[in-house]
Scaffold this motif. Structure first.
Motif, PDB file in Angstrom:
ATOM      1  N   SER A   6       0.858  -1.179   0.000  1.00  0.00           N
ATOM      2  CA  SER A   6       0.000   0.000   0.000  1.00  0.00           C
ATOM      3  C   SER A   6       0.898   1.234   0.000  1.00  0.00           C
ATOM      4  CB  SER A   6      -0.923   0.006   1.222  1.00  0.00           C
ATOM      5  OG  SER A   6      -0.157   0.032   2.418  1.00  0.00           O
ATOM      6  N   GLY A   7       0.274   2.391  -0.239  1.00  0.00           N
ATOM      7  CA  GLY A   7       1.014   3.632  -0.126  1.00  0.00           C
ATOM      8  C   GLY A   7       1.408   4.277  -1.432  1.00  0.00           C
ATOM      9  N   GLY A   8       1.104   3.622  -2.555  1.00  0.00           N
ATOM     10  CA  GLY A   8       1.431   4.243  -3.831  1.00  0.00           C
ATOM     11  C   GLY A   8       0.532   5.431  -4.108  1.00  0.00           C
ATOM     12  N   GLY A   9       0.845   6.143  -5.176  1.00  0.00           N
ATOM     13  CA  GLY A   9       0.041   7.296  -5.549  1.00  0.00           C
ATOM     14  C   GLY A   9       0.748   8.127  -6.587  1.00  0.00           C
ATOM     15  N   SER A  10       0.228   9.314  -6.805  1.00  0.00           N
ATOM     16  CA  SER A  10       0.803  10.264  -7.769  1.00  0.00           C
ATOM     17  C   SER A  10       1.441  11.412  -7.020  1.00  0.00           C
ATOM     18  CB  SER A  10      -0.287  10.787  -8.697  1.00  0.00           C
ATOM     19  OG  SER A  10      -0.847   9.739  -9.462  1.00  0.00           O
ATOM     20  N   VAL A  11       2.609  11.805  -7.475  1.00  0.00           N
ATOM     21  CA  VAL A  11       3.352  12.868  -6.809  1.00  0.00           C
ATOM     22  C   VAL A  11       4.154  13.633  -7.858  1.00  0.00           C
ATOM     23  CG1 VAL A  11       5.331  11.364  -6.335  1.00  0.00           C
ATOM     24  CG2 VAL A  11       4.902  13.334  -4.857  1.00  0.00           C
ATOM     25  N   GLN A  12       4.438  14.876  -7.578  1.00  0.00           N
ATOM     26  CA  GLN A  12       5.271  15.659  -8.484  1.00  0.00           C
ATOM     27  C   GLN A  12       6.736  15.334  -8.252  1.00  0.00           C
ATOM     28  OE1 GLN A  12       4.207  19.792  -7.972  1.00  0.00           O
ATOM     29  NE2 GLN A  12       2.543  19.603  -9.472  1.00  0.00           N
ATOM     30  N   ALA A  13       7.528  15.565  -9.267  1.00  0.00           N
ATOM     31  CA  ALA A  13       8.965  15.346  -9.155  1.00  0.00           C
ATOM     32  C   ALA A  13       9.530  16.121  -7.968  1.00  0.00           C
ATOM     33  CB  ALA A  13       9.660  15.772 -10.446  1.00  0.00           C
ATOM     34  N   GLY A  14      10.404  15.463  -7.229  1.00  0.00           N
ATOM     35  CA  GLY A  14      10.970  16.041  -6.028  1.00  0.00           C
ATOM     36  C   GLY A  14      10.204  15.703  -4.768  1.00  0.00           C
ATOM     37  N   GLY A  15       9.028  15.110  -4.934  1.00  0.00           N
ATOM     38  CA  GLY A  15       8.201  14.765  -3.793  1.00  0.00           C
ATOM     39  C   GLY A  15       8.595  13.447  -3.151  1.00  0.00           C
ATOM     40  N   SER A  16       7.784  13.034  -2.190  1.00  0.00           N
ATOM     41  CA  SER A  16       8.080  11.829  -1.410  1.00  0.00           C
ATOM     42  C   SER A  16       6.841  10.958  -1.277  1.00  0.00           C
ATOM     43  CB  SER A  16       8.567  12.208  -0.003  1.00  0.00           C
ATOM     44  OG  SER A  16       9.743  12.981  -0.050  1.00  0.00           O
ATOM     45  N   ASP A  89      11.152   7.151 -11.817  1.00  0.00           N
ATOM     46  CA  ASP A  89      10.762   6.243 -10.740  1.00  0.00           C
ATOM     47  C   ASP A  89       9.347   5.712 -10.927  1.00  0.00           C
ATOM     48  OD1 ASP A  89      12.463   8.441  -8.487  1.00  0.00           O
ATOM     49  OD2 ASP A  89      13.197   6.504  -9.233  1.00  0.00           O
ATOM     50  N   THR A  90       8.638   6.234 -11.913  1.00  0.00           N
ATOM     51  CA  THR A  90       7.275   5.787 -12.177  1.00  0.00           C
ATOM     52  C   THR A  90       7.261   4.303 -12.531  1.00  0.00           C
ATOM     53  OG1 THR A  90       6.542   7.973 -12.899  1.00  0.00           O
ATOM     54  CG2 THR A  90       5.298   6.068 -13.708  1.00  0.00           C
ATOM     55  N   TYR A 112       7.737 -15.236  -2.889  1.00  0.00           N
ATOM     56  CA  TYR A 112       6.427 -14.664  -2.618  1.00  0.00           C
ATOM     57  C   TYR A 112       6.411 -13.189  -3.014  1.00  0.00           C
ATOM     58  CZ  TYR A 112       5.915 -18.909   0.078  1.00  0.00           C
ATOM     59  OH  TYR A 112       5.866 -20.220   0.457  1.00  0.00           O
ATOM     60  N   TRP A 113       5.294 -12.776  -3.590  1.00  0.00           N
ATOM     61  CA  TRP A 113       5.146 -11.424  -4.118  1.00  0.00           C
ATOM     62  C   TRP A 113       3.814 -10.831  -3.698  1.00  0.00           C
ATOM     63  CZ3 TRP A 113       8.887  -9.029  -7.143  1.00  0.00           C
ATOM     64  CH2 TRP A 113       9.954  -9.829  -7.545  1.00  0.00           C
ATOM     65  N   GLY A 114       3.824  -9.536  -3.518  1.00  0.00           N
ATOM     66  CA  GLY A 114       2.586  -8.815  -3.336  1.00  0.00           C
ATOM     67  C   GLY A 114       1.956  -8.504  -4.676  1.00  0.00           C
ATOM     68  N   GLN A 115       0.812  -7.825  -4.636  1.00  0.00           N
ATOM     69  CA  GLN A 115       0.068  -7.524  -5.862  1.00  0.00           C
ATOM     70  C   GLN A 115       0.563  -6.269  -6.561  1.00  0.00           C
ATOM     71  OE1 GLN A 115      -0.841  -6.600  -2.903  1.00  0.00           O
ATOM     72  NE2 GLN A 115      -1.633  -4.514  -3.142  1.00  0.00           N
ATOM     73  N   GLY A 116       1.368  -5.485  -5.876  1.00  0.00           N
ATOM     74  CA  GLY A 116       1.932  -4.273  -6.449  1.00  0.00           C
ATOM     75  C   GLY A 116       1.130  -3.035  -6.106  1.00  0.00           C
ATOM     76  N   THR A 117       1.814  -1.902  -6.094  1.00  0.00           N
ATOM     77  CA  THR A 117       1.179  -0.606  -5.878  1.00  0.00           C
ATOM     78  C   THR A 117       1.803   0.388  -6.852  1.00  0.00           C
ATOM     79  OG1 THR A 117       0.583   1.050  -4.205  1.00  0.00           O
ATOM     80  CG2 THR A 117       2.777   0.091  -4.019  1.00  0.00           C
ATOM     81  N   GLN A 118       0.960   1.197  -7.471  1.00  0.00           N
ATOM     82  CA  GLN A 118       1.410   2.087  -8.537  1.00  0.00           C
ATOM     83  C   GLN A 118       1.974   3.386  -7.970  1.00  0.00           C
ATOM     84  OE1 GLN A 118       1.541   1.612 -11.902  1.00  0.00           O
ATOM     85  NE2 GLN A 118       2.491   3.644 -12.101  1.00  0.00           N
ATOM     86  N   VAL A 119       3.123   3.767  -8.477  1.00  0.00           N
ATOM     87  CA  VAL A 119       3.736   5.058  -8.159  1.00  0.00           C
ATOM     88  C   VAL A 119       3.906   5.823  -9.467  1.00  0.00           C
ATOM     89  CG1 VAL A 119       5.825   6.222  -7.343  1.00  0.00           C
ATOM     90  CG2 VAL A 119       4.914   4.237  -6.101  1.00  0.00           C
ATOM     91  N   THR A 120       3.356   7.028  -9.508  1.00  0.00           N
ATOM     92  CA  THR A 120       3.458   7.868 -10.696  1.00  0.00           C
ATOM     93  C   THR A 120       4.076   9.198 -10.299  1.00  0.00           C
ATOM     94  OG1 THR A 120       1.500   6.827 -11.656  1.00  0.00           O
ATOM     95  CG2 THR A 120       2.216   8.927 -12.599  1.00  0.00           C
ATOM     96  N   VAL A 121       5.158   9.564 -10.971  1.00  0.00           N
ATOM     97  CA  VAL A 121       5.866  10.812 -10.691  1.00  0.00           C
ATOM     98  C   VAL A 121       5.815  11.673 -11.941  1.00  0.00           C
ATOM     99  CG1 VAL A 121       8.008  11.866  -9.885  1.00  0.00           C
ATOM    100  CG2 VAL A 121       7.395   9.540  -9.143  1.00  0.00           C
ATOM    101  N   SER A 122       5.281  12.871 -11.820  1.00  0.00           N
ATOM    102  CA  SER A 122       5.146  13.737 -13.001  1.00  0.00           C
ATOM    103  C   SER A 122       5.926  15.036 -12.827  1.00  0.00           C
ATOM    104  CB  SER A 122       3.671  14.041 -13.241  1.00  0.00           C
ATOM    105  OG  SER A 122       3.119  14.676 -12.097  1.00  0.00           O
TER     106      SER A 122
END
Length: 122
Positions: A6-16, A89-90, A112-122
């Motif tokens: 969990s914890g993925g999301g969209s963030v601007q470059a330079g963000g965390s 890093d996207t 073993y693997w999780g299902q993945g969480t998407q990280v998008t950096v724009s």
């Protein structure tokens, strides 16, 4: 072993962002945890690894100094703090568990693997 990110999301470059990976089941049998990522059209790429007993950590050169892998053994949770994020890093980020192979950057070494969480950096 079951893993849920969990914890993925969209963030601007330079963000965390901070990713979490909750583990359940026979986690003692897979004491090394890793983060991988996969961008569209690319192979799955190793990002970081931690040995849950010693706490030793390793990072891919592309994220060294920006990402931090950590664990909370009491909560059976793996984290990845990602700072100074870049568009490259996207990806979809996956946590994975292994029995501490000597070659830990290869996806096939993880059972073993999780299902993945998407990280998008724009």
């Amino acid at each position: 072993v079951q893993l849920v990110e969990s914890g993925g999301g969209s963030v601007q470059a330079g963000g965390s962002l901070r990713l979490s990976c909750g583990a359940s089941g026979s986690t003692y049998s897979r004491p090394c945890m890793g983060w991988f990522r996969q961008a569209p059209g690319k192979e799955r790429e190793w990002v970081a690894r931690i040995a849950t007993g010693s706490g030793n950590t390793y990072y891919a050169d592309a994220v060294k100094g920006r990402f931090t892998i950590s664990q909370d053994n009491a909560k059976n949770t793996l984290y990845q703090e990602m700072n100074s994020l870049k568009p490259e890093d996207t990806a979809t980020y996956y946590c994975a568990a292994s029995d501490c192979p000597s070659i830990f950057s290869v996806p096939s070494k993880y059972d073993y693997w999780g299902q993945g969480t998407q990280v998008t950096v724009s």
